[in-house]
Design a protein around this motif. Structure first.
Motif, PDB file in Angstrom:
ATOM      1  N   GLY A  62      13.438  -5.614  55.314  1.00 54.89           N
ATOM      2  CA  GLY A  62      14.215  -4.405  55.100  1.00 54.89           C
ATOM      3  C   GLY A  62      13.692  -3.583  53.942  1.00 54.89           C
ATOM      4  O   GLY A  62      13.613  -2.345  54.016  1.00 54.89           O
ATOM      5  N   TRP A  63      13.317  -4.264  52.876  1.00 57.34           N
ATOM      6  CA  TRP A  63      12.722  -3.573  51.733  1.00 57.34           C
ATOM      7  C   TRP A  63      11.402  -2.910  52.127  1.00 57.34           C
ATOM      8  O   TRP A  63      11.142  -1.749  51.764  1.00 57.34           O
ATOM      9  CB  TRP A  63      12.479  -4.551  50.587  1.00 57.34           C
ATOM     10  N   ALA A  94      18.370  -7.925  43.612  1.00 57.81           N
ATOM     11  CA  ALA A  94      17.900  -6.816  44.443  1.00 57.81           C
ATOM     12  C   ALA A  94      16.585  -6.258  43.910  1.00 57.81           C
ATOM     13  O   ALA A  94      15.661  -5.961  44.676  1.00 57.81           O
ATOM     14  CB  ALA A  94      18.955  -5.717  44.522  1.00 57.81           C
ATOM     15  N   ALA A  95      16.482  -6.137  42.589  1.00 58.63           N
ATOM     16  CA  ALA A  95      15.234  -5.634  42.001  1.00 58.63           C
ATOM     17  C   ALA A  95      14.076  -6.592  42.258  1.00 58.63           C
ATOM     18  O   ALA A  95      12.954  -6.161  42.555  1.00 58.63           O
ATOM     19  CB  ALA A  95      15.418  -5.407  40.497  1.00 58.63           C
ATOM     20  N   MET A  96      14.329  -7.883  42.163  1.00 58.68           N
ATOM     21  CA  MET A  96      13.288  -8.866  42.458  1.00 58.68           C
ATOM     22  C   MET A  96      12.880  -8.800  43.931  1.00 58.68           C
ATOM     23  O   MET A  96      11.698  -8.943  44.276  1.00 58.68           O
ATOM     24  CB  MET A  96      13.780 -10.271  42.117  1.00 58.68           C
ATOM     25  N   GLY A  97      13.863  -8.585  44.809  1.00 57.57           N
ATOM     26  CA  GLY A  97      13.549  -8.434  46.221  1.00 57.57           C
ATOM     27  C   GLY A  97      12.646  -7.236  46.472  1.00 57.57           C
ATOM     28  O   GLY A  97      11.724  -7.290  47.291  1.00 57.57           O
ATOM     29  N   ASP A 100       9.140  -8.227  45.316  1.00 63.30           N
ATOM     30  CA  ASP A 100       8.524  -9.090  46.329  1.00 63.30           C
ATOM     31  C   ASP A 100       7.907  -8.242  47.440  1.00 63.30           C
ATOM     32  O   ASP A 100       6.761  -8.463  47.866  1.00 63.30           O
ATOM     33  CB  ASP A 100       9.565 -10.029  46.947  1.00 63.30           C
ATOM     34  N   ALA A 101       8.683  -7.264  47.914  1.00 64.25           N
ATOM     35  CA  ALA A 101       8.206  -6.422  49.013  1.00 64.25           C
ATOM     36  C   ALA A 101       7.037  -5.545  48.566  1.00 64.25           C
ATOM     37  O   ALA A 101       6.077  -5.352  49.330  1.00 64.25           O
ATOM     38  CB  ALA A 101       9.351  -5.551  49.531  1.00 64.25           C
ATOM     39  N   LEU A 102       7.102  -5.032  47.352  1.00 62.14           N
ATOM     40  CA  LEU A 102       6.001  -4.220  46.833  1.00 62.14           C
ATOM     41  C   LEU A 102       4.712  -5.031  46.777  1.00 62.14           C
ATOM     42  O   LEU A 102       3.631  -4.537  47.138  1.00 62.14           O
ATOM     43  CB  LEU A 102       6.346  -3.688  45.437  1.00 62.14           C
ATOM     44  N   GLU A 103       4.824  -6.282  46.347  1.00 67.50           N
ATOM     45  CA  GLU A 103       3.625  -7.120  46.275  1.00 67.50           C
ATOM     46  C   GLU A 103       3.077  -7.419  47.653  1.00 67.50           C
ATOM     47  O   GLU A 103       1.852  -7.495  47.848  1.00 67.50           O
ATOM     48  CB  GLU A 103       3.934  -8.397  45.491  1.00 67.50           C
TER      49      GLU A 103
END
Length: 218
Positions: A62-63, A94-97, A100-103
């Protein structure tokens, strides 16, 4: 400055009410994400595309779907106090999620502008189980995660926020006056400058307060 396609998270907040119209005025295409649908009308009036979504419900896929279309993602989301559980869910998990998606997106990851606070990466406070301790620990964890990453990002570290008009900026060193204040409008101005550049400032994190310097000369 080139036109950026910007996703602003937490667009119903008090910093974003300045940032959204300023980003639009600067010529950027803004998608503004809010949890509360009551905030959507004002965002549309300010020239943004409004998206109503609860960040805590997004999984990595979703991210990725949310982030992929954009050049820049700005994080100005937060639980705003209340329960420690909600603070961890928004400000940390949520910020960590998102990170994760950015990486996972790798070279296709948008440039990230993370609104934090001055000294957050090293901050500590007494563990009383309350929402302030949760906030300090959450922002520290997220900032440290970004600092350890290879992502393109800029962390913004204002001091205590006020509703005063922005008169200019002063960058901070290691010594900070506990009474230091930063207008929310100034934070918005720094967001706009960071979005327009699309790359980090020479200082990262950028800790600052209200002052007399020009944001364009950071």
């Amino acid at each position: 400055m080139k036109t950026q396609h910007v996703l602003l998270l937490g667009a119903g907040g008090n910093v974003s009410r300045h940032a959204v119209p300023k980003l639009v005025e600067a010529g950027h295409k803004v998608t503004a994400l809010v949890r509360n649908p009551d905030h959507a009308k004002q965002l549309v009036e300010d020239g943004a595309t409004a998206v109503v979504r609860d960040l805590t419900t997004l999984d990595e896929e979703g991210w990725a779907r949310l982030l992929t279309p954009f050049d820049v993602v700005g994080w100005s989301a937060g639980a705003g106090g209340g329960s420690a559980e909600r603070t961890y869910a928004v400000d940390r998990d949520a910020a960590m999620g998102m990170i994760d998606a950015l990486e996972e997106l790798g070279e296709f990851a948008p440039f990230t502008v993370m609104v934090s606070y001055a000294g957050a990466a090293e901050a500590s406070t007494e563990d009383d189980g309350g929402s302030w301790y949760a906030y300090v620990e959450s922002k520290k964890a997220v900032d440290q995660r970004l600092l350890a990453s290879d992502l393109p990002y800029q962390i913004l570290g204002p001091t205590r926020l006020t509703d005063d008009p922005s008169q200019g900026i002063t960058l901070l060193g290691d010594q900070r006056d506990p009474a230091s204040e930063t207008p929310r409008e100034l934070v918005a101005d720094v967001i706009v400058e960071s979005v327009g550049r699309g790359e980090p400032f020479s200082r990262n994190p950028l800790d600052f307060e209200g002052g007399s310097g020009k944001v364009s000369e950071i």
